[in-house]
Design a protein around this motif. Structure first.
Motif, short mmCIF file in Angstrom:
data_model
loop_
_atom_site.label_atom_id
_atom_site.label_comp_id
_atom_site.label_asym_id
_atom_site.label_seq_id
_atom_site.Cartn_x
_atom_site.Cartn_y
_atom_site.Cartn_z
N GLU B 278 1.67 4.46 1.22
CA GLU B 278 2.63 5.11 2.13
C GLU B 278 1.97 6.30 2.83
N TYR B 280 -1.22 6.79 3.28
CA TYR B 280 -2.26 6.29 4.18
C TYR B 280 -1.66 5.75 5.47
N THR B 281 -0.58 4.99 5.33
CA THR B 281 0.05 4.37 6.50
C THR B 281 0.58 5.44 7.45
N ALA B 306 -7.65 -2.98 7.62
CA ALA B 306 -6.19 -2.98 7.70
C ALA B 306 -5.67 -4.30 8.27
N ASP B 311 0.88 -5.15 5.62
CA ASP B 311 1.86 -4.11 5.30
C ASP B 311 1.87 -2.98 6.34
N VAL B 312 0.75 -2.73 7.01
CA VAL B 312 0.73 -1.58 7.92
C VAL B 312 1.34 -1.90 9.28
#
Lengths: 366, 366
Positions: B278, B280-281, B306, B311-312
């Motif tokens: 979270e 990092y995103t 990535a 997820d990102v």
């Protein structure tokens, strides 16, 4: 080519035009004749000295810069401004009027019309002589001059600004984002004359930016390039109005008078005001850094009201040097308050030159 | 023009070339003869059917894409890779080798040479047939191929990479930042084929980006455009290595295996890992947002590791829509691990086409 050659000199003989353009003499003669008929070129009077020295001198021709006129307009939160030039871009007059930040779009445009009418009257230029009008205004502007998004001015989002102004002028009206126009102006006449890769930061409570890449305006795919002010929204960070406030209440988003007060108090040593200015400067540095890292310009020009606040320049230079891989030069705007209208004028001039120098549908690659 | 016409078709008759180019028949005949002598064009064999149907058919000519070859190379922290093509850009083979992130520049280049030698041998292409070599590598790269700044690889800063590689190849070697090369690749063969205004984000522990503006690579004034990874340095914010760590110790800056572990644990529901992802995103969203606000691209392509982490993508789209004035499309890289070498190949191809299609010193405006 003939027009270019004439515009680049006070006046020229057919022989000189032939040499500069590389065109044949009959071609040059024919084109000059056509330009005279179009009212764009006139035979220049022979100088007294030349006549005496050389017997019958060669006829000289000059570009009629007075054959048409251009306007550059600024529509801002607190004022409207106009600058008038001839076809050479020589400024013949300028004017401005204050306007309340709460004024409706109708009031604001009415104020602008009054400003323009007075300017034209003072300069003795007929409205019908206008060939193009450039306009710089906050917001994201569509190609047709509609403001797609403009939160800085009441009633601005969705306003068909180009269409509204075209009713007042019988010539092309070009609408551009204000920071973009200012970037063009600094490149034309300001501190960015020698740089083709420039970011102009219109510092204010919500900073915007305009960029030139290779000497050309970079508008972005949807005209939103440089709208860096939204960056802080992401981090759930406080607004600039809150950053600059010395009380528990944020400043009004357009109250630049209050901002000036905070900066003045900071210079006078007020601790709360100094902290507020420090917070604001940190934010500005971050926004400018984001632009610099994304674009890698040669030069960053700081304008808007921060241009009057030398205090931000030194921290900007220091911080950019510290963490940019290749720090750019950072300079204050040279044109200051005149930047937006001057850039709008340049855009009008570009348009007219494109039309004048267009040959059979192709525009020269100026 | 004749070469362009031939390259755009399997083969063509003189009549067809004359029609496509608008050149006269004798001109086309002369040019085709010259191209045959230069080894770039050859007479194509007549099809059986055509011969039978029409009596003696018109001679057909084709571009000899096999007259020369090109290499696209990637030099990364964990691997070197190479892709080989003919003059049409058709890929004839590819290879890669792992390399340790602690390897010296000499070791890394030696590894690359081995990779290239094996690829050429496998494909049966002589080294002397290479017309140009493109290279994608982390760092800010000067026009002459020297790495001005490259912290991702040991011994990279100051390395005269172009000069070193020119010793191995007797043809032009073009060195480009890896994210820039990847942007070019996605525009050529990937998800950005239909967009001319693209930001490619090479996500990783220190994200970089490459941008196309109007279909052209935007390198910036000093080649540093898109080096957005430095933005967090400003705010005294923690490093990505710390953000992604689930312990008190930051990850090693190049330990992508550890990163993969954190993402895997997060998907498995580990609370600490989920928090790290979270963090990092959020950082990635902020960096991408800065690029988007500065440049206003039509499309953002997410690559690097990535790209393997779906997820990102969703948080990126959601957040960009929330606070960008004109949110761009966001897509994952289509080329994945092949992006950098493929882009380097395209740059080599651009160079060779520029040379082939250059006429008396002027290059066509492709």
């Amino acid at each position: 080519m003939v027009l270019h050659a004439l515009q680049g000199a006070d006046s020229a003989t057919l022989t000189e035009i032939t040499r500069v353009t590389g065109l044949s003499r009959p071609t040059v003669e024919g084109v000059v004749e056509g330009l005279i008929e179009a009212g764009l070129v006139v035979e220049a009077p022979v100088e007294e000295g030349a006549a005496r020295r050389q017997g019958r001198p060669a006829r000289r021709f000059r570009f009629r810069a007075e054959a048409g006129h251009l306007l550059g307009l600024e529509i801002g939160p607190h004022r409207v401004a106009a600058v008038l030039s001839d076809l050479d871009g020589k400024v013949l007059g300028a004017g401005q009027k204050e306007v309340d930040e709460t004024a409706s779009s109708d009031e604001r445009l009415e104020r602008l019309r009054t400003c323009v009418a007075e300017l034209l009257r003072r300069a003795g230029i007929a409205r019908g002589s206008l060939r193009a009008v450039g306009v710089g205004s906050p917001g994201i502007v569509e190609a047709d001059g509609t403001v797609r998004l403009g939160t800085a001015l009441p009633g601005w989002t969705g306003l068909p600004l180009g269409e509204r102004l075209r009713r007042s002028f019988k010539c092309p009206v070009l609408v551009e984002n204000d920071a973009n126009a200012a970037a063009v102006a600094e490149h034309w006449k300001g501190v960015a004359r020698d740089s083709d890769d420039v970011v102009f930061v219109l510092a204010g409570l919500s900073p915007g930016a305009g960029s030139l890449i290779g000497g050309r305006l970079h508008r972005g795919y949807g005209g939103a390039a440089g709208e860096i002010g939204a960056l802080h929204l992401l981090g759930r960070e406080v607004t600039p109005e809150t950053l600059l406030s010395t009380t528990d209440e944020p400043l009004h988003p357009l109250d630049e008078q209050a901002v000036t007060e905070v900066f003045r108090h900071a210079r006078e040593g007020d601790v709360g005001a100094k902290a507020a200015v420090e917070r604001y400067t940190q934010r500005l540095v971050h926004d400018v850094a984001a632009l610099v890292l994304a674009l890698d310009p040669e030069l960053v020009v700081i304008g808007g009201w921060a241009a009057g606040l030398d205090d931000v320049l030194e921290p900007l230079r220091r911080e950019l040097t510290r963490f940019c891989l290749r720090p750019p030069r950072v300079e204050l705007s040279m044109l200051g308050e005149a930047a937006v209208a001057t850039g709008a004028l340049r855009l009008a001039l570009d348009h007219v030159e494109g039309e004048l120098f267009a040959v059979e549908g192709t525009v020269t690659g100026r």
